[in-house]
Design a protein around this motif. Structure first.
Motif, mmCIF file in Angstrom:
data_model
loop_
_atom_site.group_PDB
_atom_site.id
_atom_site.type_symbol
_atom_site.label_atom_id
_atom_site.label_comp_id
_atom_site.label_asym_id
_atom_site.label_seq_id
_atom_site.Cartn_x
_atom_site.Cartn_y
_atom_site.Cartn_z
ATOM 1 N N VAL B 210 22.365 50.392 75.780
ATOM 2 C CA VAL B 210 21.225 49.618 76.246
ATOM 3 C C VAL B 210 19.977 50.031 75.490
ATOM 4 O O VAL B 210 19.862 51.147 74.986
ATOM 5 N N TYR B 211 19.034 49.113 75.455
ATOM 6 C CA TYR B 211 17.727 49.419 74.874
ATOM 7 C C TYR B 211 16.906 50.199 75.883
ATOM 8 O O TYR B 211 16.893 49.892 77.070
ATOM 9 N N GLY B 212 16.246 51.217 75.385
ATOM 10 C CA GLY B 212 15.393 51.996 76.282
ATOM 11 C C GLY B 212 14.213 52.531 75.500
ATOM 12 O O GLY B 212 13.989 52.170 74.339
ATOM 13 N N ALA B 213 13.465 53.402 76.135
ATOM 14 C CA ALA B 213 12.333 54.001 75.454
ATOM 15 C C ALA B 213 12.130 55.411 75.943
ATOM 16 O O ALA B 213 12.405 55.730 77.102
ATOM 17 N N ARG B 214 11.669 56.241 75.010
ATOM 18 C CA ARG B 214 11.239 57.583 75.407
ATOM 19 C C ARG B 214 9.728 57.553 75.334
ATOM 20 O O ARG B 214 9.163 57.199 74.293
ATOM 21 N N VAL B 215 9.099 57.913 76.421
ATOM 22 C CA VAL B 215 7.674 57.626 76.528
ATOM 23 C C VAL B 215 6.864 58.861 76.907
ATOM 24 O O VAL B 215 7.379 59.853 77.410
ATOM 25 N N HIS B 216 5.569 58.730 76.668
ATOM 26 C CA HIS B 216 4.605 59.689 77.191
ATOM 27 C C HIS B 216 4.362 59.339 78.648
ATOM 28 O O HIS B 216 4.390 58.180 79.025
ATOM 29 N N TRP B 217 4.046 60.338 79.491
ATOM 30 C CA TRP B 217 4.032 60.076 80.919
ATOM 31 C C TRP B 217 2.957 59.095 81.374
ATOM 32 O O TRP B 217 3.060 58.495 82.431
ATOM 33 N N ARG B 218 1.943 58.861 80.538
ATOM 34 C CA ARG B 218 0.858 57.991 80.981
ATOM 35 C C ARG B 218 1.050 56.515 80.633
ATOM 36 O O ARG B 218 0.162 55.704 80.861
ATOM 37 N N LEU B 219 2.174 56.173 80.056
ATOM 38 C CA LEU B 219 2.309 54.831 79.494
ATOM 39 C C LEU B 219 2.045 53.725 80.516
ATOM 40 O O LEU B 219 1.295 52.788 80.253
ATOM 41 N N LEU B 220 2.643 53.817 81.683
ATOM 42 C CA LEU B 220 2.484 52.750 82.667
ATOM 43 C C LEU B 220 1.010 52.596 83.049
ATOM 44 O O LEU B 220 0.501 51.489 83.218
ATOM 45 N N HIS B 221 0.341 53.740 83.140
ATOM 46 C CA HIS B 221 -1.071 53.709 83.501
ATOM 47 C C HIS B 221 -1.897 53.020 82.420
ATOM 48 O O HIS B 221 -2.800 52.237 82.712
ATOM 49 N N VAL B 222 -1.602 53.345 81.172
ATOM 50 C CA VAL B 222 -2.343 52.712 80.072
ATOM 51 C C VAL B 222 -2.192 51.196 80.127
ATOM 52 O O VAL B 222 -3.132 50.440 79.902
ATOM 53 N N LEU B 223 -0.984 50.737 80.457
ATOM 54 C CA LEU B 223 -0.764 49.295 80.520
ATOM 55 C C LEU B 223 -1.470 48.669 81.712
ATOM 56 O O LEU B 223 -1.568 47.454 81.818
ATOM 57 N N GLY B 224 -1.947 49.500 82.619
ATOM 58 C CA GLY B 224 -2.633 48.951 83.781
ATOM 59 C C GLY B 224 -1.690 48.454 84.837
ATOM 60 O O GLY B 224 -2.029 47.573 85.623
ATOM 61 N N LEU B 225 -0.486 49.001 84.871
ATOM 62 C CA LEU B 225 0.502 48.541 85.841
ATOM 63 C C LEU B 225 0.886 49.673 86.791
ATOM 64 O O LEU B 225 0.620 50.832 86.525
ATOM 65 N N GLU B 226 1.544 49.270 87.883
ATOM 66 C CA GLU B 226 1.993 50.271 88.848
ATOM 67 C C GLU B 226 3.458 50.066 89.157
ATOM 68 O O GLU B 226 3.971 48.959 89.051
ATOM 69 N N VAL B 245 13.691 63.017 84.466
ATOM 70 C CA VAL B 245 13.509 61.881 85.360
ATOM 71 C C VAL B 245 13.403 60.607 84.520
ATOM 72 O O VAL B 245 13.155 60.655 83.314
ATOM 73 N N THR B 246 13.591 59.492 85.177
ATOM 74 C CA THR B 246 13.519 58.215 84.476
ATOM 75 C C THR B 246 12.900 57.140 85.354
ATOM 76 O O THR B 246 13.027 57.167 86.574
ATOM 77 N N LEU B 247 12.191 56.223 84.729
ATOM 78 C CA LEU B 247 11.745 54.998 85.379
ATOM 79 C C LEU B 247 12.611 53.873 84.838
ATOM 80 O O LEU B 247 12.846 53.808 83.634
ATOM 81 N N VAL B 248 13.083 53.020 85.713
ATOM 82 C CA VAL B 248 13.923 51.922 85.243
ATOM 83 C C VAL B 248 13.206 50.596 85.422
ATOM 84 O O VAL B 248 12.268 50.487 86.211
ATOM 85 N N SER B 249 13.665 49.586 84.707
ATOM 86 C CA SER B 249 13.034 48.273 84.810
ATOM 87 C C SER B 249 13.517 47.558 86.067
ATOM 88 O O SER B 249 14.557 47.896 86.627
ATOM 89 N N GLU B 250 12.730 46.561 86.455
ATOM 90 C CA GLU B 250 13.103 45.786 87.647
ATOM 91 C C GLU B 250 14.476 45.176 87.498
ATOM 92 O O GLU B 250 15.287 45.177 88.422
ATOM 93 N N ARG B 251 14.712 44.604 86.305
ATOM 94 C CA ARG B 251 15.975 43.928 86.093
ATOM 95 C C ARG B 251 17.141 44.906 86.188
ATOM 96 O O ARG B 251 18.147 44.654 86.826
ATOM 97 N N PHE B 252 16.956 46.075 85.561
ATOM 98 C CA PHE B 252 17.991 47.096 85.619
ATOM 99 C C PHE B 252 18.232 47.481 87.068
ATOM 100 O O PHE B 252 19.372 47.625 87.510
ATOM 101 N N PRO B 282 7.429 47.343 86.697
ATOM 102 C CA PRO B 282 7.521 45.881 86.839
ATOM 103 C C PRO B 282 7.930 45.198 85.540
ATOM 104 O O PRO B 282 7.788 45.769 84.455
ATOM 105 N N ASP B 283 8.433 43.978 85.668
ATOM 106 C CA ASP B 283 8.858 43.202 84.503
ATOM 107 C C ASP B 283 7.704 42.874 83.566
ATOM 108 O O ASP B 283 7.912 42.535 82.412
ATOM 109 N N GLU B 284 6.475 42.993 84.089
ATOM 110 C CA GLU B 284 5.333 42.704 83.215
ATOM 111 C C GLU B 284 5.200 43.716 82.097
ATOM 112 O O GLU B 284 4.472 43.478 81.145
ATOM 113 N N ALA B 285 5.872 44.858 82.221
ATOM 114 C CA ALA B 285 5.785 45.849 81.153
ATOM 115 C C ALA B 285 6.642 45.392 79.987
ATOM 116 O O ALA B 285 7.741 45.894 79.767
ATOM 117 N N VAL B 286 6.115 44.416 79.223
ATOM 118 C CA VAL B 286 6.904 43.897 78.118
ATOM 119 C C VAL B 286 6.875 44.832 76.916
ATOM 120 O O VAL B 286 7.541 44.612 75.925
#
Lengths: 119, 903
Positions: B210-226, B245-252, B282-286
Motif C-alpha cells: 500500500v501507499y503510505g507516508a513517513r511523516v513529521h509529527w506536525r503534518l496534520l496540524h500544518v494542513l489545518g486538519l484534525e 504509532v500510526t495514523l490511518v486514513s478514513e478509507r483505510f 480525514p480524507d481531506e488530507a490529500v
C-alpha cells in the motif's frame, strides 16, 4: 385590383367577420359591429377604425360594394352607407369558411380542442 | 338617460371623434369620416353599461383604437385585427399565470410525446453536450477552481531545495536542513516534512502493498486538519525510543478496520513491524498523495540524526505566519541556510531553500490542458445546439398551420411564444438532467481508468458548481434555440403562419438560416478535428519515440523489510536465489536484477571524473543517475552499446577492488565531450577506487519520453551494499507477460511468503501509465472529435432532407419538364455542398489560429502539419458529400405528378 376566389390567400379575421355579417343581408357599419358581436357571443367587438379600414380595402378588392339602399327611416334620420356582398365576396367567404372548417376538423383530431382557451 | 343628456353627450363624442379623425388621411376621412363618427357615437351610447366613469373609459378606449387605426392607415401599414376580447374571468389574478404555465407544460409534454423520434434526438444531443461539459468542468473545478480542502490554503507553501549546479530544480530536503529551518525561522507558523513510500501490509496472512507516508509529527496540524477519531501525533511520539504509532486514513479505517472506534489502540503490521493505531486522519488530507497510513519518520532508521552523511529525500510543507509573504519567508530560510554552511558543509551553498505556493504545484501541469479540453467540449456543445436549432426551426415551420389556427382562434402572439418556449425549456430540462447523469457516469469511468498514483489528487467530484454550470448551459441553449424559431414563426401574424410553408420569403429566410447553421457546424467540427488530430499526433510521437531500451521487458519489484532481512548477507542470499530461479523459468531467455528500472524514479549520486573537461560554473557538479544491475539485466533491458560492452559481475568479497562500470552517452558527453571514453575512470568519493568505464550505451529514457535524460551510470549489483529494494527484468519470446506473472509470483511466494510483488508488468505498460495524462487527453479529444463529426453530419443530412422536402413541388415540376434524375441529384448536392464548403474554409482559418495558440501548451504538437489539415478536410468533405447524396437521391425519385398534386 380585384381578386378571384380561387387565387385568394386566406382572409384576415376582420374581413371574414365583415363578409359573415353581410351574408345575412345588407347592412351598415354599425350593423356589422352588432352582428359580429352577436355571432361571437360578445367576444369579438370590432373597433370602428379597424372596421372602416377593412371596409375600404375590401371595396378596393371587390369583395363588397356600397349598396344603393339608404335607410328610409332611422332613429335620428341620419344617412348611413350600406354595404353588400359581391359575388366574389360571397365566394371568398364560402372558401374561407370551408378552409376554417377543415382546420377545425384537423384540430378536433388532435388535442387542440381540449384546450379551454380555444373551445 | 334623458334625451337632452344624450344629445349633450352625443355632441361631445362627435367633437372628440372629429379630433381623432384628423389622424386619418384626407381622402379616407372625407369618405368614411361621417360614418365612423356615427358608429362611434352609437357604440358609446347604445352599449349599456353602468356608471358614467365606465362609459368614459369605454369611449376613451375606442378613441384610442381609432387613433391607432388612423396612424396605421396614414402609414400604409396593414391593419392589425384590433378587436377587443374580453379578458378571462381569471385573467386578473395571479392564479391564471400559474394555470397558464401548467397548461403550457402539459401541452408541451403532449406535443413532444407525439413526436418521439424528434424529442429523443434533441434531448439526446443536448444531453451529450451537457454531459461532456459537466465532466470536463468537474475536472477543471476540482483540479483548478475549487479551493483546496485545507484551512486557509493560501498560506500553505511547498518546501524544497534547489541546486542549479547539480542540474536539479527540485532536490528534496535533507532532514538537518529542515530541523534548523523549523527551529530558527520567524516567518512560519509551522512546518513539517514527509516521504511518500510503500509499505508491505500484512492483513490476514495476505501480503499487500500500500501507499503510505513517513511523516513529521506536525503534518496534520500544518494542513489545518484534525483527526476524525482518536488523536494526532505529539512531540513525545517523535522522540527516539517512543513506541511506534500510526495514523490511518478514513478509507483505510473503514475498509480494513471496520470503521470501528474499537480499532483504536490495535496494532497493524507495516513492513513486518507492529504499529499502534492512535487516530484517523480525514480524507481531506490529500497530501501526501494516496497515503493510506502515516508513520513517523523517527520510527525508521537513519532519519533524524543531525550529524553524519545525509541524503536529500524529504518533501516539505509549511504554513506561513499571518501577514507574511512568500518572499519574506524565503529570505528568512535562506539566511538560516547560509548559517548552516560551517556545520553542514559547502553543499549548503549549492542546495538552497525553495518555496512554491501549494496551489501552483498541484495545478501546474493540468491547468492549461483542462482549459483546452474545456474549449473542445464547448465547441461540441455549440455544434449540438446548432443542430437542435435547425431541428426546431424546421419543426416550427411544419407546425405553422397549428400556430395559425391557434392565433386565428384567439391566442395572442405572446401566448404562442410562451408555448414554444415552454417546449424548449422542457427539452432543456430533460437534456440537462440526462446530461448530468451521463456526465456523472462518465466521470466515474474516467476515474476508474486512471492509474493508482493519479487517483489521489485527481478527485473529480460533482459539486454545486457543476450542477449550476450544467443548468446554465441547458437553460442558455433553451433560450438560444427556443426563442429564435418561436419569434420567427409568429412574426407575421397568424396569416403569415397559415400561408404555405416553403413559399416565398418566409421559406427562403428559413432555408438561409438553416444553411448558415450548417456552415457554422462544419467550421466548428473542422476546428475540433484539427485539434484532436494535433494532440493525437503529439501523443503518438511521444509513444513512438525510441526509448533506448526494449519495452517488451517484463519487470517487477520487491522490498525486503529490515525485520526479516537484517543484514547484507540475508539480502544477498535472497537476490541470488531470485535471480537464479527467474533465469531458470521455461521460456525466459534473458533476465537480471537492478535497483532502479526505467520509469521508476530517481537515485542521484555525485562522481569524480578522471581527465574530464572544464564544466560551466552553473552546472559544475551534475548529479548522476546511479543504478546497480546484474549483467543479465543489461541484456534483458536491451541497451545498445556505442562502445565497449557490459561489465562482469563482482564476486562477493571483491567489492573493494576496481570493477568495470557502464555509463550512458550523456554522461560521456557531459564530462568528456565525446563518447569514446573507454578506460576513463570515475569514482564516488575519495575513499573509493577509480572505476574504469568498460561500456558506453545509448541513452535510455529513464524518466520517460517526455523528459530529458541525465548522465547515468550502471554499476554491478551489490558492490556498495545489498539493496533492500530490487527489481527484476526478464524477456521471453515464447511466453507472454500474463503467463509469466503467476510463475514469478510462485517463485517469490516460495522464497518468502510475506513479500508482495509490486509494479509488475511490461515496460510498455509502465510507459502507458507514465503517460496516462497525455493518453487521457488524446483519447478524450479523439472522442470529442468523432462526436463532432457525427453531429455535423447529422445536421447536414437533416437540413438537406428538410430543404428537399420543402421544394418538392419545384423539383417535381422540373422533372415533369424533362430534367433527368442525375441532373437533379447533381444540383441538389451542389447546393448542399456549397454551405459545407463555406464551413470548411471558415473552419480551416479558425483552426489555423486556434491550433497555433494551443500548440504552445503542448510539446511535440505540430500545429502546421499540412497532412493533418488535408486529412480533416478530405474526411469531412467526403462524409458531407455522402450525407448530401442520400436526400438528393430521394429527391430525384420524386414522382412529378404526385409532387405537384399535393400542393
Amino acid at each position: 385590383m380585384s381578386r378571384t376566389a380561387s387565387m385568394a390567400p386566406p382572409l384576415r379575421p376582420v374581413e371574414f367577420y365583415v363578409l359573415l355579417a353581410l351574408a345575412q343581408g345588407e347592412t351598415h357599419g354599425y350593423g356589422i359591429i352588432q352582428a359580429t358581436e352577436r355571432q361571437s357571443d360578445g367576444r369579438v367587438r370590432l373597433d370602428p377604425g379597424t372596421l372602416y379600414r377593412a371596409l375600404a380595402r375590401m371595396q378596393d378588392e371587390g369583395l363588397i360594394a356600397e349598396s344603393a339602399r339608404r335607410a328610409a327611416e332611422d332613429l335620428d334620420d341620419r344617412r348611413r352607407r350600406y354595404y353588400s356582398l359581391t359575388e366574389t365576396g360571397r365566394a371568398a367567404a364560402a372558401e374561407e369558411a370551408r378552409r376554417l372548417a377543415g382546420l377545425v376538423r384537423a384540430a378536433t383530431e388532435t388535442d387542440l380542442l381540449d384546450d379551454p382557451e380555444i373551445a | 338617460m334623458s334625451r337632452s343628456e344624450r344629445t349633450t353627450l352625443a355632441r361631445a363624442l362627435v367633437r372628440a371623434a372629429s379630433v381623432v379623425l384628423l389622424l386619418y388621411p384626407r381622402r379616407f376621412r372625407t369618405r368614411y369620416g361621417a360614418d365612423m363618427t356615427e358608429v362611434f357615437v352609437d357604440v358609446c351610447l347604445v352599449r349599456s353599461g353602468g356608471s358614467p366613469a365606465r362609459r368614459l373609459a369605454r369611449a376613451g378606449r375606442t378613441l384610442l383604437g381609432m387613433a391607432r387605426s388612423g396612424l396605421a392607415e396614414r402609414l400604409g401599414r396593414r391593419p392589425e385585427p384590433h378587436y377587443r376580447i374580453p379578458h378571462d374571468r381569471h385573467a386578473r389574478s395571479g392564479v391564471s399565470l400559474v394555470n397558464g404555465i401548467l397548461q403550457d407544460v402539459r401541452y408541451a409534454a403532449r406535443s413532444l410525446r407525439k413526436q418521439p423520434a424528434f424529442t429523443a434526438l434533441v434531448v439526446g444531443m443536448l444531453a451529450l453536450g451537457v454531459a461532456a461539459n459537466a465532466t470536463i468542468f468537474s475536472a477543471l473545478n476540482s483540479a483548478v477552481l475549487r479551493p483546496m480542502p485545507f484551512a486557509d490554503p493560501d498560506r500553505l507553501v511547498v518546501l524544497d531545495e534547489i541546486a542549479p549546479q547539480w542540474g536539479l530544480e527540485s532536490v528534496s530536503i535533507a532532514y538537518p536542513d529542515f530541523h534548523y529551518w523549523n527551529e530558527r525561522n520567524r516567518t512560519f507558523e509551522s512546518m513539517a516534512v514527509y516521504d511518500t513510500t510503500m509499505f508491505n501490509l500484512s492483513v490476514d496472512g495476505r501480503p499487500d502493498r500500500v501507499y503510505g507516508a513517513r511523516v513529521h509529527w506536525r503534518l496534520l496540524h500544518v494542513l489545518g486538519l484534525e483527526p476524525v477519531v482518536g488523536r494526532d501525533f505529539t512531540a513525545e511520539d517523535f522522540e527516539e525510543g517512543a513506541p511506534p504509532v500510526t495514523l490511518v486514513s478514513e478509507r483505510f479505517w473503514h475498509e480494513r478496520l471496520g470503521g470501528d472506534t474499537e480499532a483504536l489502540g490495535s496494532p497493524v503490521r507495516f513492513d513486518s513491524r507492529e504499529f499502534t493505531v492512535i487516530g484517523v486522519y480525514p480524507d481531506e488530507a490529500v497530501l501526501p498523495a494516496n497515503a493510506v497510513a502515516w508513520t513517523l519518520l523517527s520510527a525508521g532508521a537513519n532519519c533524524c540524526e543531525l550529524e553524519g552523511d545525509h541524503s536529500w529525500w524529504l518533501e516539505g510543507i509549511g504554513r506561513l505566519a499571518p501577514g507574511v509573504t512568500i518572499e519574506q519567508a524565503l529570505a528568512d530560510l535562506q539566511a538560516i541556510h547560509a548559517g548552516l554552511v560551517p556545520e553542514l558543509g559547502s553543499s549548503r551553498e549549492i542546495a538552497t531553500p525553495r518555496l512554491d505556493p501549494l496551489h501552483e504545484l498541484l495545478v501546474a501541469d493540468t491547468g492549461p490542458m483542462l482549459w483546452l479540453l474545456f474549449g473542445a467540449v464547448a465547441i461540441l456543445l455549440m455544434i449540438a445546439c446548432a443542430n437542435i436549432a435547425g431541428l426546431m426551426l424546421a419543426r416550427a415551420a411544419r407546425r405553422g398551420r397549428e400556430m395559425g389556427v391557434r392565433a386565428a382562434l384567439g391566442a395572442g402572439r405572446a401566448r404562442i411564444i410562451r408555448q414554444l418556449l415552454t417546449e424548449s425549456l422542457l427539452i432543456s430540462v430533460a437534456g440537462g438532467a440526462v446530461g448530468v447523469l451521463l456526465g456523472h457516469l462518465g466521470m466515474r469511468r474516467i476515474m476508474a481508468a486512471l492509474p493508482l498514483q493519479a487517483q489521489g489528487w485527481v478527485q473529480i467530484q460533482a459539486d454545486w458548481r457543476t450542477f449550476l454550470f450544467a443548468i446554465a448551459v441547458a437553460g442558455g441553449t433553451a433560450i438560444l434555440f427556443g426563442l429564435a424559431p418561436a419569434l420567427y414563426a409568429t412574426r407575421s401574424g397568424p396569416q403569415g403562419v397559415l400561408s404555405d410553408a416553403g413559399r416565398g420569403s418566409a421559406g427562403k429566410g428559413r432555408r438561409r438560416a438553416l444553411g448558415l447553421l450548417v456552415t457554422v457546424e462544419v467550421a466548428l467540427a473542422v476546428v475540433l478535428l484539427v485539434g484532436a488530430g494535433m494532440i493525437g499526433g503529439a501523443f503518438r510521437s511521444l509513444t513512438e519515440r525510441d526509448l533506448g531500451f526494449n519495452e517488451e521487458a517484463f519487470v517487477g519489484s520487491l522490498t525486503l523489510p529490515e525485520a526479516t532481512y537484517p543484514d547484507a548477507d540475508a539480502r544477498r542470499a535472497f537476490w541470488e536465489r531470485l535471480d537464479e530461479r527467474i533465469g531458470a523459468l521455461p521460456g525466459v531467455e534473458l533476465s537480471g536484477l537492478t535497483t532502479l528500472a526505467p520509469l521508476s524514479g530517481h537515485t542521484g549520486w555525485f562522481f569524480d571524473i578522471e581527465d574530464g573537461i572544464e564544466l560551466p560554473e552553473e552546472e559544475s557538479r551534475p548529479v548522476v543517475l546511479t543504478r546497480f544491475a546484474t549483467p543479465g539485466y543489461l541484456e534483458a533491458l536491451g541497451v545498445e552499446y556505442l562502445a565497449g560492452g557490459p561489465f562482469e559481475a563482482v564476486p562477493p568479497g571483491e567489492e573493494e577492488d576496481p570493477f568495470g562500470v557502464v555509463v550512458n552517452e550523456t554522461f560521456a558527453r557531459t564530462f568528456w565531450g565525446r563518447t569514446d571514453v573507454l578506460g576513463k575512470g570515475v569514482r564516488n568519493g575519495d575513499e573509493r577506487p577509480w572505476l574504469p568505464i568498460v561500456g558506453v550505451i545509448r541513452d535510455t529514457r529513464h524518466y520517460g519520453p517526455d523528459r530529458p535524460m541525465r548522465p547515468g551510470v550502471f554499476m554491478p549489483f551489490g558492490v556498495y551494499g545489498q539493496p533492500s529494494l530490487g527489481t527484476f527484468a526478464l524477456r521471453s519470446e515464447a511466453r507472454a507477460a500474463d503467463q509469466l506473472l503467476p510463475d514469478v509470483r510462485a517463485i517469490v511466494g516460495e522464497l518468502d511468503s510475506d513479500l508482495p510483488l509490486f509494479r509488475a508488468g511490461t515496460l510498455s505498460e509502465h510507459l502507458g501509465e507514465h503517460l496516462w495524462a497525455q493518453r487521457l487527453y488524446a483519447s478524450l479529444l479523439a472522442a470529442f472529435g468523432a462526436l463532432a463529426l457525427v453531429l455535423a453530419l447529422g445536421g447536414i443530412y437533416s437540413t438537406l432532407s428538410y430543404v428537399v422536402s420543402e421544394r418538392r413541388t419545384e423539383i417535381g415540376i422540373r422533372m415533369a419538364l424533362g430534367a433527368r434524375r442525375a441532373q437533379v441529384v447533381r444540383e441538389v448536392v451542389a447546393a448542399g455542398m456549397k454551405v459545407v464548403a463555406a464551413g470548411l474554409v471558415v473552419g480551416l482559418g479558425l483552426a489555423w489560429l486556434a491550433a497555433g495558440a494551443a500548440a504552445s501548451l503542448l510539446e511535440g504538437a505540430n500545429p502546421r502539419d499540412p497532412a493533418l489539415y488535408a486529412v480533416v478536410v478530405a474526411l469531412l468533405g467526403a462524409a458531407a458529400l455522402g450525407a448530401n447524396l442520400l436526400p438528393a437521391r430521394r429527391a430525384s425519385r420524386t414522382e412529378p405528378a404526385s409532387a405537384i398534386r399535393t400542393e
